[in-house]
Scaffold this motif. Structure first.
Motif, short mmCIF file in Angstrom:
data_model
loop_
_atom_site.label_atom_id
_atom_site.label_comp_id
_atom_site.label_asym_id
_atom_site.label_seq_id
_atom_site.Cartn_x
_atom_site.Cartn_y
_atom_site.Cartn_z
N ARG A 1 0.84 -1.44 0.36
CA ARG A 1 0.10 -0.10 -0.21
C ARG A 1 0.80 1.35 -0.29
N LYS A 2 2.31 1.16 0.71
CA LYS A 2 2.53 2.31 0.57
C LYS A 2 3.35 2.53 -0.37
N PRO A 3 3.69 4.12 -1.04
CA PRO A 3 4.32 3.91 -2.93
C PRO A 3 6.48 2.84 -2.58
N ILE A 4 6.11 2.69 -3.55
CA ILE A 4 7.85 1.28 -3.94
C ILE A 4 8.35 2.72 -4.87
N ILE A 5 9.96 3.21 -4.27
CA ILE A 5 10.40 4.19 -6.01
C ILE A 5 11.44 3.28 -6.36
N ALA A 6 11.86 2.49 -7.71
CA ALA A 6 12.86 1.97 -8.23
C ALA A 6 13.93 2.76 -8.42
N ALA A 7 15.09 2.19 -7.77
CA ALA A 7 16.25 3.24 -8.33
C ALA A 7 16.89 2.11 -9.24
N ALA B 1 11.35 -3.73 -11.67
CA ALA B 1 11.22 -2.29 -12.05
C ALA B 1 9.54 -1.78 -12.60
N LEU B 2 8.66 -2.04 -12.97
CA LEU B 2 7.51 -1.98 -13.83
C LEU B 2 6.20 -2.02 -12.74
N MET B 3 6.64 -3.09 -11.32
CA MET B 3 5.27 -3.48 -10.86
C MET B 3 6.42 -2.10 -9.47
N CYS B 4 6.91 -1.79 -9.24
CA CYS B 4 6.75 0.41 -7.73
C CYS B 4 5.85 0.78 -8.51
N ASP B 5 6.53 1.82 -7.36
CA ASP B 5 4.99 2.92 -8.27
C ASP B 5 5.92 4.38 -9.20
N ILE B 6 6.88 4.74 -8.81
CA ILE B 6 8.43 5.37 -9.58
C ILE B 6 9.46 4.94 -9.75
N ILE B 7 10.33 5.03 -11.56
CA ILE B 7 10.72 4.08 -11.44
C ILE B 7 12.27 5.50 -11.75
N LEU B 8 13.43 5.81 -11.46
CA LEU B 8 13.88 7.09 -11.05
C LEU B 8 15.56 5.77 -12.05
N ALA B 9 15.91 6.35 -13.09
CA ALA B 9 17.12 5.69 -13.90
C ALA B 9 18.52 6.38 -14.00
N TRP C 1 9.44 7.84 -23.69
CA TRP C 1 8.13 7.07 -22.95
C TRP C 1 7.51 6.45 -22.06
N GLY C 2 8.23 7.19 -21.00
CA GLY C 2 7.71 7.26 -19.99
C GLY C 2 7.68 6.24 -19.02
N VAL C 3 8.27 5.48 -19.84
CA VAL C 3 8.99 3.91 -18.51
C VAL C 3 9.84 4.90 -17.42
N VAL C 4 10.44 5.46 -17.78
CA VAL C 4 10.59 6.24 -15.88
C VAL C 4 10.52 7.16 -15.97
N SER C 5 9.87 7.42 -14.69
CA SER C 5 9.62 9.48 -14.45
C SER C 5 10.10 10.25 -14.64
N ARG C 6 12.53 10.05 -14.65
CA ARG C 6 13.12 10.72 -14.58
C ARG C 6 14.67 10.39 -14.83
N VAL C 7 15.59 10.66 -15.71
CA VAL C 7 17.02 10.02 -15.25
C VAL C 7 17.57 11.47 -14.87
N VAL C 8 18.09 11.07 -13.43
CA VAL C 8 18.98 11.69 -12.36
C VAL C 8 20.54 12.00 -13.30
N GLY C 9 20.94 13.00 -13.14
CA GLY C 9 22.64 12.84 -13.60
C GLY C 9 23.29 12.17 -13.17
N GLU C 10 24.43 12.03 -14.04
CA GLU C 10 25.17 11.14 -13.87
C GLU C 10 25.97 10.65 -12.18
N GLY C 11 26.40 9.29 -12.18
CA GLY C 11 27.50 9.29 -10.93
C GLY C 11 27.49 8.19 -10.45
N GLU C 12 27.83 7.69 -9.38
CA GLU C 12 27.83 6.80 -8.25
C GLU C 12 26.79 6.84 -7.03
N GLY C 13 25.72 6.07 -6.98
CA GLY C 13 25.17 6.67 -6.31
C GLY C 13 24.29 7.45 -5.92
#
Ligand code: CO8
Length: 263
Positions: free
Chosen positions: A98-104, A117-125, A177-189
């Motif tokens: 019931r609580k949101p799950i974000i896939a990183a 990842a698609l089963m999660c509620d938000i995907i950040l890539a 395509w809207g599979v992920v909500s956004r792509v973050v900047g480069e870098g580990e972590g």
């Protein structure tokens, strides 16, 4: 809520309201064996039931979110065995939380990894993320929702291309395509840091409204528009029975920050 119980995932609390669950089967690029999946789902269920947790983040390593279901474990399975034991049906547990799950997602998210990842509620890539449904190359088709959830997002032609050729798609394509909500900047972590921040923001809201919001959006995938709108309206009305509604609107009127009690 501690790592001690799990062999294949690490759990931590990077923010008081956030549970971070890290797939940790490095030798197999986080391939999802039955034992690995059980740890992932048990950890998520535990976090979902924990009153102090408002949102969860699910991540893997820099190289692989997850390289799919464990092929070595599946290769000798028979139809009778897969069918009788309803192989993979237990994956649905995650979609009932019931609580949101974000896939990183960094690195490979292939097959069952992409579906997880698609089963999660938000995907950040992360810019390194590489997605695919490669099952066709090993003689099967997606079994964890790839032909259904992915198709609803990217449309028929792209889903056909992706599932029939198994080709990888990039973080940029996934964003376009809207599979992920956004792509973050480069870098580990970086992707995990951003996902934890986002989960922290969600955890700071009134829990009842957060759960109602997730439920309403998910209902849009199951219902015709008129039913979905009615469902939303009923949930909306019900939130006027909560203390958090009185607090949220009262705080706005008094020009102060709300102090939600999740009640
Ligand atoms: N299963 C088992 N072991 C795996 C898997 C896997 N899916 N992926 C990687 N590994 C293992 C390799 O066997 C290897 O082990 P070892 O060192 O003991 O030989 C180790 O991980 C490292 O892998 P590679 O040496 O291959 O690493 P590379 O960097 O050369 O290649 C790849 C990385 C491209 C990711 C490559 O490993 C690969 O193609 N993996 C398989 C990807 C795949 O086909 N995945 C789909 C599996 S089918 C599936 O997921 C069905 C979906 C079911 C639904 C699940 C419910 C949600």
């Amino acid at each position: 809520f501690s790592t001690a119980r799990y062999n294949n995932v690490l759990v931590s609390r990077p923010n008081p309201g956030v549970a971070l669950i890290t797939l940790h089967r490095p030798k197999a690029l986080n391939a999802l064996s039955a034992a690995h999946f059980k740890d992932i789902s048990d950890a998520l269920v535990e976090a979902d039931a924990d009153d102090s947790v408002g949102a969860m983040v699910l991540t893997g390593s820099e190289k692989a979110f997850a390289a799919g279901a464990d092929i070595l474990e599946m290769k000798d399975k028979t139809f009778a065995d897969a069918f009788t034991n309803n192989f993979l049906a237990n994956w649905e547990v995650i979609t009932k939380l019931r609580k949101p799950i974000i896939a990183a997602v960094s690195g490979y998210a292939l097959g069952g990894g992409c579906e997880l990842a698609l089963m999660c509620d938000i995907i950040l890539a992360s810019p390194t993320a590489k997605f695919s449904q490669p099952e066709i190359s090993i003689g099967i088709i997606p079994g964890g929702g790839g032909s259904q959830r992915l198709t609803r997002i990217v449309g028929k032609s792209r889903a056909m291309e992706l599932c029939l050729t198994g080709r990888m798609f990039s973080a940029q394509e996934a964003e376009q395509w809207g599979v992920v909500s956004r792509v973050v900047g480069e870098g580990e972590g970086v992707v995990v840091k951003e996902a934890v921040e986002m989960a922290g923001t969600i955890a700071s809201k009134g829990r009842v409204a957060v759960i109602a919001c997730k439920e309403a959006i998910n209902a849009s995938f199951e219902m015709p528009l008129s039913d979905g709108l009615r469902y939303e309206r009923r949930l909306f009305h019900s939130l006027f029975a909560t203390n958090d509604q009185k607090e949220g609107m009262g705080a706005f009127a008094e020009k102060r920050k709300p102090n939600f009690t999740h009640s």
